[in-house]
Design a protein around this motif. Sequence first.
Motif, mmCIF file in Angstrom:
data_model
loop_
_atom_site.group_PDB
_atom_site.id
_atom_site.type_symbol
_atom_site.label_atom_id
_atom_site.label_comp_id
_atom_site.label_asym_id
_atom_site.label_seq_id
_atom_site.Cartn_x
_atom_site.Cartn_y
_atom_site.Cartn_z
ATOM 1 N N TRP A 196 75.084 67.059 22.946
ATOM 2 C CA TRP A 196 75.978 67.441 21.890
ATOM 3 C C TRP A 196 75.505 68.675 21.386
ATOM 4 O O TRP A 196 74.400 68.942 21.122
ATOM 5 N N CYS A 198 73.925 62.966 28.293
ATOM 6 C CA CYS A 198 74.908 63.401 27.337
ATOM 7 C C CYS A 198 74.201 64.537 26.459
ATOM 8 O O CYS A 198 73.213 64.577 25.800
ATOM 9 N N TYR A 257 73.910 51.056 26.494
ATOM 10 C CA TYR A 257 74.262 52.525 27.456
ATOM 11 C C TYR A 257 74.195 52.329 28.962
ATOM 12 O O TYR A 257 73.508 51.394 29.387
ATOM 13 N N PHE A 294 78.026 60.808 16.294
ATOM 14 C CA PHE A 294 78.159 60.760 17.535
ATOM 15 C C PHE A 294 77.095 59.577 18.123
ATOM 16 O O PHE A 294 76.308 59.132 17.303
ATOM 17 N N THR A 342 75.764 56.858 21.569
ATOM 18 C CA THR A 342 75.576 56.800 23.358
ATOM 19 C C THR A 342 76.812 56.016 23.773
ATOM 20 O O THR A 342 77.699 55.275 23.051
ATOM 21 N N PRO A 343 77.175 56.164 24.997
ATOM 22 C CA PRO A 343 78.513 55.608 25.655
ATOM 23 C C PRO A 343 78.108 54.045 25.654
ATOM 24 O O PRO A 343 77.162 53.302 25.715
ATOM 25 N N ASN A 344 79.230 53.451 25.328
ATOM 26 C CA ASN A 344 79.448 52.076 25.212
ATOM 27 C C ASN A 344 79.264 51.476 23.829
ATOM 28 O O ASN A 344 79.204 50.314 23.578
ATOM 29 N N TRP A 345 78.687 52.303 22.806
ATOM 30 C CA TRP A 345 78.325 51.935 21.564
ATOM 31 C C TRP A 345 79.747 51.252 20.983
ATOM 32 O O TRP A 345 80.592 52.131 21.094
ATOM 33 N N TYR A 366 83.684 61.611 28.038
ATOM 34 C CA TYR A 366 82.774 60.418 28.405
ATOM 35 C C TYR A 366 81.638 60.254 27.064
ATOM 36 O O TYR A 366 81.340 59.427 26.649
ATOM 37 N N CYS A 367 80.858 61.375 26.898
ATOM 38 C CA CYS A 367 80.073 61.616 25.870
ATOM 39 C C CYS A 367 79.777 63.048 25.893
ATOM 40 O O CYS A 367 79.894 64.082 26.524
ATOM 41 N N GLY A 368 78.987 63.402 24.845
ATOM 42 C CA GLY A 368 78.693 64.706 24.535
ATOM 43 C C GLY A 368 79.771 65.724 23.880
ATOM 44 O O GLY A 368 81.018 65.037 23.716
ATOM 45 N N GLU A 412 89.157 63.725 24.539
ATOM 46 C CA GLU A 412 88.150 62.546 24.597
ATOM 47 C C GLU A 412 87.291 63.026 25.661
ATOM 48 O O GLU A 412 88.039 63.042 26.814
#
Length: 414
Positions: A179, A177, A171, A161, A163-166, A149-151, A147
């Motif tokens: 990917w 981020c 975000y 995939f 965005t963070p907090n989705w 934070y993002c990406g 796991e």
Amino acid sequence: MWTVTWSVWVLLVFCSVFGERQRRPVYSCGGNMTGTSGLIGSQGYPGVYPPNTKCVWRITVPQGKVVSLTFRSLDLESDGLCRYDYVDVYDGFIKSQRLGRFCGAARPRALISNHNRMQVVMVSDANTAGSGFLAGYAAVQPNARGERYCGGLLDKPSGSFMTPNWPDRDYPPGVTCSWHIVAPEHQVIELMFEKFDVERDNYCRYDHMVVYNGVEPSDASRIGKFCGDSPPAPIFSKGSHLFIQFISDLSLTADGFICHYKFKPKNSTITGSPVPITAPAPTSAHPVALTYSESLCKQKCKRSGTIESHYCLSNFVLTGTLVSAAMREHSVLATFSIANLYKEGTLSIQQAGKSMSTKVIILCKKCPLVRRGLNYIVMGHVDEQGYGVVSPHSFVIAFKTNKQREAVLSNVRC
């Protein structure tokens, strides 16, 4: 006997507590950290961090590894945009990309660098509120599972995939981020956006998402840059790799996005249409010129043929407004705001909300002559970088509000 035993016990407890205090790490303001793992903490942690400070930690792990940073504790002055007290994490040292900015008490998942260096910066203003942070770093293999934070690396046949907090909240500001989607050889990747809401700007200068063909970002491989609240149309890779990057600045934020991807056979169709993903190059009565030559531009500037004949011989066909034109030696780099797109081929399209634009190279600056602010029908071919290319033989014509001409384009069949 009892008195002696009690005294010894008290002494042992005192020594144990004193020893623990002596062994507790002392966290200073910044430093150079090396090795395969370690801890960093705000100055004086777990005591209240001092005001008006800026501390910088530079983490270096062995070559061939990347840095994984995990926050064990986070307690800084809380603010929606982290404008006062905050921790910034960077993917490298000097002029590197920021991976995220953090404050408050919500700990992110692991942050992963792309190389063997990471920089952590903590800033506090005149007013403090909290015990700061404690984080552990470790050297891990590139693209290590887990796991984050993002990406990250995505190589399953399908997935999602976001965005963070989705989808719980907007975000965060100041985040990057990346990917990397990898399909098996001889397969391509399809992206489909279910929801999309990123700070709107006509040129996507602030918060934005960019999609690239290949394994890393470059202007030559860019498919499109997106922002606003309109989901992009489905995107198809040219090969087996896509690189997606999302960047937010330190001001407004929004809901963000969720995107689904899946692998498809290379010769599959787009949304059930028989049109191939990469349109074949048409045959033409004239040799297709994609680069400038003196002999090409000495030819008489005269268009022949009809809308229908040029339509079938062109890689791309659009109507739009010329918004800018920059001289490039003997040629012109023109930007058209797209009104309607009839044939796309491999043309690189930039989308800002509901507005789309593309860049077209006019090989001979005097043929055809174009003027900013006018509407044009543009037909031409596409180079390896995804730019449209127009030569003296291409069909380019200005128009005002000729609906009949638009109807002709819509009804052409090749």
